[in-house]
Design a protein around this motif. Sequence first.
Motif, short mmCIF file in Angstrom:
data_model
loop_
_atom_site.label_atom_id
_atom_site.label_comp_id
_atom_site.label_asym_id
_atom_site.label_seq_id
_atom_site.Cartn_x
_atom_site.Cartn_y
_atom_site.Cartn_z
N UNK A 41 1.16 -1.03 -0.15
CA UNK A 41 0.22 0.33 -0.23
C UNK A 41 1.20 1.03 -0.36
N UNK A 42 1.62 0.99 1.06
CA UNK A 42 2.65 2.46 1.06
C UNK A 42 4.12 2.45 -0.59
N UNK A 43 3.72 1.87 -1.02
CA UNK A 43 4.47 1.79 -2.93
C UNK A 43 3.34 2.16 -3.66
N UNK A 44 2.27 2.66 -3.19
CA UNK A 44 1.10 2.65 -4.34
C UNK A 44 0.16 1.80 -4.97
N UNK A 45 0.46 0.28 -3.98
CA UNK A 45 -0.62 -1.02 -4.09
C UNK A 45 -1.69 0.19 -3.76
N UNK A 46 -3.40 0.44 -4.75
CA UNK A 46 -4.35 1.09 -4.21
C UNK A 46 -5.39 0.56 -4.56
N UNK A 47 -7.23 0.30 -4.58
CA UNK A 47 -8.28 -0.14 -5.11
C UNK A 47 -8.45 0.50 -6.20
N UNK A 48 -8.18 0.26 -7.76
CA UNK A 48 -8.44 1.04 -8.34
C UNK A 48 -10.28 1.81 -8.61
N UNK A 49 -10.05 3.17 -8.56
CA UNK A 49 -11.64 3.80 -8.37
C UNK A 49 -11.85 4.20 -9.86
N UNK A 50 -10.91 3.88 -10.60
CA UNK A 50 -11.58 3.90 -12.10
C UNK A 50 -11.40 2.53 -12.82
N UNK A 51 -11.81 1.86 -14.16
CA UNK A 51 -11.02 0.26 -14.70
C UNK A 51 -9.53 0.56 -15.02
N UNK A 52 -9.05 -0.94 -14.24
CA UNK A 52 -7.95 -0.79 -14.41
C UNK A 52 -7.62 -3.05 -15.17
N UNK A 53 -7.84 -2.50 -17.11
CA UNK A 53 -7.26 -4.13 -17.50
C UNK A 53 -9.06 -4.27 -16.64
#
Length: 411
Positions: free
Chosen positions: A367-379
């Motif tokens: 999470x600290x390195x940028x892993x988020x829950x995409x709020x828009x379509x991702x793949x």
Amino acid sequence: MRSKGKKLYVLLCAGFVCFYFYFFQDNLKQTEVPNTALSRPTIIPTQDRMFKVVDKQGVRKTFKDYCTARGKFHQQTPLIQNSVVNNTSFFSVIKRNKLALESRKNPLDFVPPVPEKTRTDVVPYFRPEILDHYLLLPNKTYEDRIAILTPIRNADRVLRNYLDNLINLDYPHSLISVYFGEDGSSDNTFTTAAKLSKELTDIYEFRAASVFHFNISHNVSVQETQLLSRHVLRKQLERRSKMAKSRNLLVNMVLNISNPDYVIWIDADLECFPSDLIEQLLFARSDVTAPPCLGVYGGVKKMYDRNCWRETPASVESQSKLPEESLVVEGYSNSDRIYLADLKAEGRVVPLDGVGGCVLMVRAECHRKGLVFPEELFQRHIETEGLAKLAKQMGYSVNGLPWLEVFHGKT
């Protein structure tokens, strides 16, 4: 001639009736019981205690007992020889359903093979010696700091049960922090969560506990929260986008005020989860880890959350034909994927391509390195399933624990 035709017709009808009762008699016993008989004792199998006699009100208690007690049965017992069956052609959909239904009274002493794709949502029971083999934990001292994050909305009615589940956790409470992210409630969810947070720290000696208020969804009525219409397909893009935003806000706030080693997302409306839940999740040694989330309906275990899955060549091919702006979601039609609960034959820890949020562990550093829950379509995916896709692109491991089961309450 007419007489022969009539006899043939009668024979065909009789054969159909026999076939129907042979394969579905257990299901009929559960679905066609008259209302006056619902209070009679029913035999319900659990995975630790082979059978229990409970009444209708006791069914919930039985499975809650299973969740809280199963973690205390760590003695190693020999695995039944050749317990994994590899002949996939033998296990048709009807055969799998029949075995799963019969396993309520006679838990399986073998593990069915992994299907080419999931075609039934019924999940079988297994004998204790098989469960012990796949759920045995090492005798060790745990030091990892855990942050349990729980998004809530109009959850006042389930929070007390959720507190009971948390305080029954075996993991050292001094290493667990609990954070609620409340959004858009119109009942007493925030007040109740604040009260329970104080109980967790003052009475049950958790490391920390608090509740944050967001205003992403504005006020949503309790009735609207409980309506099944929220699961309508056309609403999923907007709904899951808001859920992703709420999750991202909560994890960012928590990482700013604490320093956990792992973040575990748990839904407040879970009926129960095992007391050794955290230890089991840590056993995977994975960046992203999830167990299957099941429901119990008339004593039958079925898949509830269909977001934990693995792609197949067929599912990849079908997605390649979709426009990039398409949202792919599970549970609305037949799937070309394999759900986590069907991967038991592969072992205790198995690779996944999608995860759900009923219970989800993420290494905090991810999470600290940028892993988020995409709020828009991702793949072509969003929220938890989008997180799994993003994690794999970032080089993180995404795994499931098919033998660890958590149970969702009624919606």
